[in-house]
Design a protein around this motif. Structure first.
Motif, PDB file in Angstrom:
ATOM      1  N   VAL A  75      15.388  51.603 -32.178  1.00 23.22           N
ATOM      2  CA  VAL A  75      14.700  50.307 -32.210  1.00 23.22           C
ATOM      3  C   VAL A  75      14.735  49.656 -30.832  1.00 23.22           C
ATOM      4  N   VAL A  76      15.908  49.653 -30.198  1.00 24.38           N
ATOM      5  CA  VAL A  76      16.002  49.111 -28.844  1.00 24.38           C
ATOM      6  C   VAL A  76      15.097  49.897 -27.903  1.00 24.38           C
ATOM      7  N   GLY A  77      15.001  51.217 -28.152  1.00 28.73           N
ATOM      8  CA  GLY A  77      14.129  52.050 -27.334  1.00 28.73           C
ATOM      9  C   GLY A  77      12.674  51.655 -27.409  1.00 28.73           C
ATOM     10  N   ALA A  78      12.266  51.016 -28.487  1.00 20.86           N
ATOM     11  CA  ALA A  78      10.880  50.556 -28.603  1.00 20.86           C
ATOM     12  C   ALA A  78      10.668  49.199 -27.945  1.00 20.86           C
ATOM     13  N   LEU A  79      11.710  48.378 -27.884  1.00 23.95           N
ATOM     14  CA  LEU A  79      11.552  47.022 -27.367  1.00 23.95           C
ATOM     15  C   LEU A  79      11.282  47.006 -25.864  1.00 23.95           C
ATOM     16  N   VAL A  80      11.951  47.885 -25.105  1.00 28.43           N
ATOM     17  CA  VAL A  80      11.790  47.871 -23.646  1.00 28.43           C
ATOM     18  C   VAL A  80      10.353  48.193 -23.234  1.00 28.43           C
ATOM     19  N   PRO A  81       9.792  49.332 -23.654  1.00 27.73           N
ATOM     20  CA  PRO A  81       8.408  49.605 -23.238  1.00 27.73           C
ATOM     21  C   PRO A  81       7.415  48.599 -23.787  1.00 27.73           C
ATOM     22  N   ALA A  82       7.631  48.102 -25.007  1.00 31.46           N
ATOM     23  CA  ALA A  82       6.701  47.116 -25.566  1.00 31.46           C
ATOM     24  C   ALA A  82       6.654  45.865 -24.707  1.00 31.46           C
ATOM     25  N   ALA A  83       7.823  45.405 -24.234  1.00 31.68           N
ATOM     26  CA  ALA A  83       7.871  44.208 -23.391  1.00 31.68           C
ATOM     27  C   ALA A  83       7.175  44.446 -22.058  1.00 31.68           C
ATOM     28  N   ILE A  84       7.462  45.588 -21.429  1.00 32.11           N
ATOM     29  CA  ILE A  84       6.859  45.858 -20.121  1.00 32.11           C
ATOM     30  C   ILE A  84       5.361  46.084 -20.261  1.00 32.11           C
ATOM     31  N   MET A  85       4.945  46.707 -21.346  1.00 34.97           N
ATOM     32  CA  MET A  85       3.502  46.900 -21.565  1.00 34.97           C
ATOM     33  C   MET A  85       2.781  45.567 -21.670  1.00 34.97           C
ATOM     34  N   SER A  86       3.369  44.627 -22.400  1.00 35.72           N
ATOM     35  CA  SER A  86       2.709  43.325 -22.539  1.00 35.72           C
ATOM     36  C   SER A  86       2.650  42.592 -21.203  1.00 35.72           C
ATOM     37  N   ILE A  87       3.699  42.725 -20.385  1.00 37.65           N
ATOM     38  CA  ILE A  87       3.694  42.118 -19.050  1.00 37.65           C
ATOM     39  C   ILE A  87       2.614  42.754 -18.183  1.00 37.65           C
ATOM     40  N   ALA A  88       2.508  44.080 -18.239  1.00 41.45           N
ATOM     41  CA  ALA A  88       1.525  44.784 -17.417  1.00 41.45           C
ATOM     42  C   ALA A  88       0.105  44.429 -17.830  1.00 41.45           C
ATOM     43  N   VAL A  89      -0.140  44.343 -19.127  1.00 45.89           N
ATOM     44  CA  VAL A  89      -1.475  43.950 -19.611  1.00 45.89           C
ATOM     45  C   VAL A  89      -1.812  42.547 -19.131  1.00 45.89           C
ATOM     46  N   ALA A  90      -0.855  41.621 -19.262  1.00 43.41           N
ATOM     47  CA  ALA A  90      -1.090  40.235 -18.852  1.00 43.41           C
ATOM     48  C   ALA A  90      -1.363  40.138 -17.353  1.00 43.41           C
ATOM     49  N   THR A  91      -0.588  40.875 -16.566  1.00 40.55           N
ATOM     50  CA  THR A  91      -0.756  40.824 -15.114  1.00 40.55           C
ATOM     51  C   THR A  91      -2.094  41.387 -14.688  1.00 40.55           C
ATOM     52  N   SER A  92      -2.492  42.506 -15.287  1.00 43.74           N
ATOM     53  CA  SER A  92      -3.793  43.101 -14.956  1.00 43.74           C
ATOM     54  C   SER A  92      -4.927  42.155 -15.313  1.00 43.74           C
ATOM     55  N   PHE A  93      -4.816  41.515 -16.472  1.00 45.30           N
ATOM     56  CA  PHE A  93      -5.868  40.586 -16.876  1.00 45.30           C
ATOM     57  C   PHE A  93      -5.971  39.411 -15.906  1.00 45.30           C
ATOM     58  N   VAL A  94      -4.828  38.818 -15.577  1.00 52.09           N
ATOM     59  CA  VAL A  94      -4.847  37.628 -14.727  1.00 52.09           C
ATOM     60  C   VAL A  94      -5.323  37.972 -13.316  1.00 52.09           C
ATOM     61  N   ARG A  95      -4.736  38.992 -12.708  1.00 48.37           N
ATOM     62  CA  ARG A  95      -5.039  39.314 -11.312  1.00 48.37           C
ATOM     63  C   ARG A  95      -6.440  39.851 -11.119  1.00 48.37           C
ATOM     64  N   ASN A  96      -6.901  40.703 -12.027  1.00 49.62           N
ATOM     65  CA  ASN A  96      -8.115  41.467 -11.773  1.00 49.62           C
ATOM     66  C   ASN A  96      -9.311  41.070 -12.619  1.00 49.62           C
ATOM     67  N   ILE A  97      -9.095  40.165 -13.563  1.00 50.45           N
ATOM     68  CA  ILE A  97     -10.224  39.674 -14.361  1.00 50.45           C
ATOM     69  C   ILE A  97     -10.295  38.152 -14.288  1.00 50.45           C
ATOM     70  N   TYR A  98      -9.204  37.475 -14.645  1.00 54.08           N
ATOM     71  CA  TYR A  98      -9.220  36.020 -14.705  1.00 54.08           C
ATOM     72  C   TYR A  98      -9.427  35.403 -13.322  1.00 54.08           C
ATOM     73  N   VAL A  99      -8.600  35.770 -12.351  1.00 54.45           N
ATOM     74  CA  VAL A  99      -8.710  35.202 -11.013  1.00 54.45           C
ATOM     75  C   VAL A  99      -9.946  35.726 -10.295  1.00 54.45           C
ATOM     76  N   GLU A 100     -10.251  36.997 -10.492  1.00 55.88           N
ATOM     77  CA  GLU A 100     -11.379  37.613  -9.778  1.00 55.88           C
ATOM     78  C   GLU A 100     -12.723  37.060 -10.231  1.00 55.88           C
ATOM     79  N   TYR A 101     -12.862  36.766 -11.536  1.00 52.11           N
ATOM     80  CA  TYR A 101     -14.186  36.417 -12.061  1.00 52.11           C
ATOM     81  C   TYR A 101     -14.258  35.051 -12.749  1.00 52.11           C
ATOM     82  N   LEU A 102     -13.132  34.524 -13.222  1.00 49.98           N
ATOM     83  CA  LEU A 102     -13.187  33.294 -14.002  1.00 49.98           C
ATOM     84  C   LEU A 102     -12.623  32.076 -13.278  1.00 49.98           C
ATOM     85  N   HIS A 103     -11.544  32.248 -12.517  1.00 50.27           N
ATOM     86  CA  HIS A 103     -10.895  31.098 -11.887  1.00 50.27           C
ATOM     87  C   HIS A 103     -10.319  31.527 -10.539  1.00 50.27           C
ATOM     88  N   PRO A 104     -11.166  31.734  -9.532  1.00 51.40           N
ATOM     89  CA  PRO A 104     -10.701  32.229  -8.226  1.00 51.40           C
ATOM     90  C   PRO A 104      -9.717  31.300  -7.523  1.00 51.40           C
TER      91      PRO A 104
END
Length: 510
Positions: free
Chosen positions: A334-363
């Motif tokens: 169970v702990v083995g699932a929590l670590v990648p799940a947390a980092i995946m959500s951080i990576a998804v959020a960062t990619s969205f903000v840096r490369n979609i939100y800032v690039e096209y919606l709110h420079p």
């Protein structure tokens, strides 16, 4: 007793997550780099635990022995693929880290944007990473529920679902507040729990069967007499192309996932990444122990539902292990699932903000605003994963994750090859990506979501990993079209906004 041990492991992990604020505290002024990469300050031990905890997910520790249990020798492809991944990481990660640190890049799409000067190519790399990672987050929850259900530790009905949500909620709150520092702390617990579990389980299993020889003999007989009588623990020559393409394609794809690159970018230096990559095979050794448990499940006569081979290890643990050790193993998974799940959500959020939100919606978004949006997206990604798991079939998450592996591999030319050369034209790379994505998706869907497809080689038909076939098409188009686009010499082609100069430390191998 197993429930008590399981809850103790889970409770200790939750306390560590809550205490993450004391682990390399963040600066007063919040920035996306601080939240998502912990200011790139992790040393070798933390980087090794974080990379291992990110790459070797709980679903991997259940699915690999399940594949061995159901398919025999072919299931061991995960071992060479993780071995291949280590030298590739040793070469690629320090190179990308040095460029990212110099130019302030946080995501792979940032690197592509600066390297090629192409917003379109950066957008497709970011979007591909998000699409490929989202079902991967849901798959971690699927793995937790499947393991605990098979082990008898998942309460029936709404109570079990609420317990799963509660565990994930603690992780969500800790990640929202502390970013990458939370899974970094949890990865320490994961490493200790997984390694201790692997050692204890392997000793008990080998003692039960009198050594590996009798265990493999019994498993071979079970395979030959079972429903999958064609399976064997010895790889047939006709399976060589499948084995090789699965191992190679999986290794290349793994390095391109945003959560793996996020863990790598959080290291303190290129040499830190090199030292961590050298030590990563220790995690592969543990994966090999879990794969052996698939053999042990066959030898022990464990019976799983026809569509749930992943239940083999939980059922084996429940059948053979003392109660306290059973709780430890399930807690580790169970702990083995929590670590990648947390980092995946951080990576998804960062990619969205840096490369979609800032690039096209709110420079003009300020660093503080970017961090707030990333925190909200990270939380939304976890909520979406929970809704997905409870609203759709487990097989849907598996199918989408299979597609995700095909998709993410199509970013390899732009990111990995681009780290060493700029000879491929960005428009040719975009055309190759389009062809690889379309072909890979159609091939997987038309085959009933199978990861394999027939390929004619030397007049003979062999099976190969679909993602590798799509990548070959991708590269062929990129290489073929590059001279054409270069000759056109369009004056409107964008110039790289941040020419890549690899710092000397990225070239030094120590």
């Amino acid at each position: 007793m197993s429930t008590v041990t399981f809850l103790a492991v889970l409770g200790g992990t939750s306390l560590l997550a809550v205490a993450a604020r004391w682990f390399r505290p963040a600066p007063e002024l919040p920035t996306l780099e601080s939240w998502a990469l912990a200011d790139r300050q992790f040393g070798t031990p933390t980087t090794w635990f974080l990379l291992g905890g990110t790459i070797y997910t709980a679903y991997t520790f259940a699915a690999v022995p399940g594949l061995v249990y159901g398919s025999g020798a072919l299931g061991f492809f995960a071992l060479p693929y993780t071995v291949i991944m280590c030298p590739l990481a040793f070469v690629l990660f320090p190179r990308l880290w040095a460029v990212a640190r110099e130019h302030g890049y946080v995501t792979a799409a940032d690197f592509v944007r600066g390297h090629y000067g192409s917003p379109a190519l950066a957008l497709v790399v970011a979007a591909t990473g998000v699409l490929a990672t989202m079902p991967y987050i849901a798959l971690q929850l699927v793995g937790i529920r499947a393991v605990l259900s098979a082990g008898g530790l998942y309460p029936q009905g709404a109570l079990g679902d609420l317990a799963l949500v509660a565990v994930f909620a603690v992780l969500a709150v800790a990640t929202y507040r502390h970013g990458l520092r939370a899974p970094a702390v949890i990865s320490l617990m994961k490493g200790a729990a997984i390694f201790c579990s692997a050692l204890a389980v392997s000793l008990l299993v080998l003692d039960r069967f009198g050594g590996p020889g009798p265990m493999f003999d019994s498993a071979e007989r079970a395979l030959s007499s079972g429903a999958t009588s064609q399976a064997s623990l010895t790889l047939d020559p006709s399976q060589f192309p499948v084995y090789v393409t699965l191992a190679l394609g999986s290794a290349l794809a793994l390095l391109m996932y945003p959560h793996v690159l996020t863990a790598a970018f959080a290291a303190s230096s290129p040499d830190t990444l090199r030292r961590a990559a050298i030590a990563l095979p220790a995690w592969t050794a543990v994966l090999g122990v879990f794969a052996m448990l698939g053999v042990a499940a066959l030898a022990a006569g464990i019976q799983t539902p026809s569509v749930s081979a992943e239940d083999a290890v939980p059922l084996l643990v429940k059948d053979l292990m003392p109660a306290a050790l059973t709780g430890l193993v399930f807690g580790a998974l169970v702990v083995g699932a929590l670590v990648p799940a947390a980092i995946m959500s951080i990576a998804v959020a960062t990619s969205f903000v840096r490369n979609i939100y800032v690039e096209y919606l709110h420079p003009t978004a300020t660093p503080k605003h970017q961090t707030r949006i990333a925190q909200m997206v990270s939380l939304s990604a976890k909520i979406g994963a929970v809704v997905f798991v409870f609203g759709l079939r487990d097989q849907d998450a598996i199918n989408l994750q299979l597609l995700g592996g095909v998709w993410i591999l199509q970013t390899f030319p732009a990111v990995a090859i681009g780290a060493f050369t700029r000879r491929l034209h960005h428009q040719a790379l975009l055309a190759g990506w389009t062809a690889g994505m379309a072909a890979g998706t159609l091939l997987v869907v038309n085959s009933g979501f199978s990861s394999l497809m027939p390929v004619g080689v030397g007049g003979q038909g062999v099976q190969a990993y679909t993602a590798v076939v799509a990548l070959v098409l991708n590269l062929a188009i990129a290489v073929t079209l590059t001279p054409l686009f270069n000759r056109l010499g369009r004056s409107c082609d964008p110039k790289p906004s941040a020419p890549v100069r690899v710092p000397p430390e990225a070239e030094t191998t120590r």
